[in-house]
Design a protein around this motif. Structure first.
Motif, PDB file in Angstrom:
ATOM      1  N   SER A 113       0.851  -1.196   0.000  1.00 44.16           N
ATOM      2  CA  SER A 113       0.000   0.000   0.000  1.00 44.16           C
ATOM      3  C   SER A 113       0.883   1.241   0.000  1.00 44.16           C
ATOM      4  N   ALA A 114       0.683   2.094  -1.014  1.00 43.79           N
ATOM      5  CA  ALA A 114       1.511   3.290  -1.191  1.00 43.79           C
ATOM      6  C   ALA A 114       1.000   4.008  -2.440  1.00 43.79           C
ATOM      7  N   VAL A 115       1.655   5.113  -2.785  1.00 44.12           N
ATOM      8  CA  VAL A 115       1.386   5.774  -4.058  1.00 44.12           C
ATOM      9  C   VAL A 115       2.499   5.392  -5.033  1.00 44.12           C
ATOM     10  N   TYR A 116       2.116   4.971  -6.209  1.00 43.17           N
ATOM     11  CA  TYR A 116       3.075   4.548  -7.227  1.00 43.17           C
ATOM     12  C   TYR A 116       3.081   5.555  -8.378  1.00 43.17           C
ATOM     13  N   PHE A 117       4.275   5.914  -8.800  1.00 39.34           N
ATOM     14  CA  PHE A 117       4.439   6.862  -9.896  1.00 39.34           C
ATOM     15  C   PHE A 117       5.215   6.212 -11.033  1.00 39.34           C
TER      16      PHE A 117
END
Lengths: 119, 115
Positions: free
Chosen positions: B85-89
């Motif tokens: 779970s995280a923000v992926y770029f």
């Protein structure tokens, strides 16, 4: 372990004040980047340096922003005067570039960021 | 200049399921495509990257595919875990060999893995 450091981690200031953010790249890295992160615009490149010389600062508002590398261990990003729309998280990243090395794309290592709030 | 579009903006999956994030880029001269993971309160961290002379790359549970003709690339995470779970770029760069060049980022995908 080697990492990019940034100071301060948080900054709250009044509109019109000068803000200076500092970055210490990983020792031995010769390329330093400044990014700004906002909810609306995401991660945007402001400027970057190679061997302390500016390569591209087209993403930076020139009238109020300035970026420098006084020496190989310090990069600074200055805003004068600051405005509420400058509120964002500012990241510094560093990497290594060796133009003599073929087929090698080198990682950018990001610092923890400076969260700037301009009231 | 280069423009990178990323979808979806949010993604919620059950633990153990797969997650796929897709990006498109506009400039056919781009040749380096890294993916970064950003956890709350931290800077982005590289998790995998791919160059334009490669179609697919794997590293344990993560893989990236690149379609140069269609100008899109995707991140695949299998057997997802709550710590994913995280923000992926995604990002694209017209990097030079041996270089560390400027990146153009997508807007990010917030991935939530539900236990």
């Amino acid at each position: 372990d080697a990492r990019v450091t940034q100071t301060p981690r948080h900054k709250v200031t009044e509109m019109g004040q000068e803000v200076t953010m500092r970055c210490q790249p990983i020792l031995g890295h010769n390329t330093v980047f400044w990014y700004r992160q906002t909810m609306m615009q995401g991660l945007e490149l402001l400027a970057y340096f190679r061997n302390r010389a500016p390569l591209d600062d087209s993403g930076m508002p020139k009238d109020r922003f300035s970026a420098e590398m006084p020496d190989a261990t310090l990069a600074t990003l200055k805003i004068q005067p600051s405005e509420p729309r400058d509120s964002a998280v500012y990241f510094c990243a560093s990497g290594w570039a060796n133009n003599a090395q073929v087929n090698s794309y080198n990682e950018q290592f990001f610092g923890p960021g400076t969260r700037l709030t301009v009231l | 200049g280069e423009n990178v579009e990323q979808h979806p903006s949010t993604l919620s999956v059950q633990e153990g399921d797969s997650a796929v994030i897709k990006c498109t880029y506009s400039d056919s001269a781009s040749n380096y495509f890294p993916w970064y993971k950003q956890e709350l309160g931290k800077g982005p961290q590289l998790i995998i990257d791919i160059r334009s002379n490669v179609g697919e790359k794997k590293d344990q549970r993560i893989a990236v595919t690149l379609n140069k003709t269609a100008k899109h690339f995707s991140l695949h995470i299998t057997e997802t875990q709550p710590e994913d779970s995280a923000v992926y770029f995604c990002a694209a760069s017209m990097g030079q060999p041996g270089g560390s060049e400027k990146l153009v980022f997508g807007k990010g995908t917030k991935l939530t893995v539900n236990p």
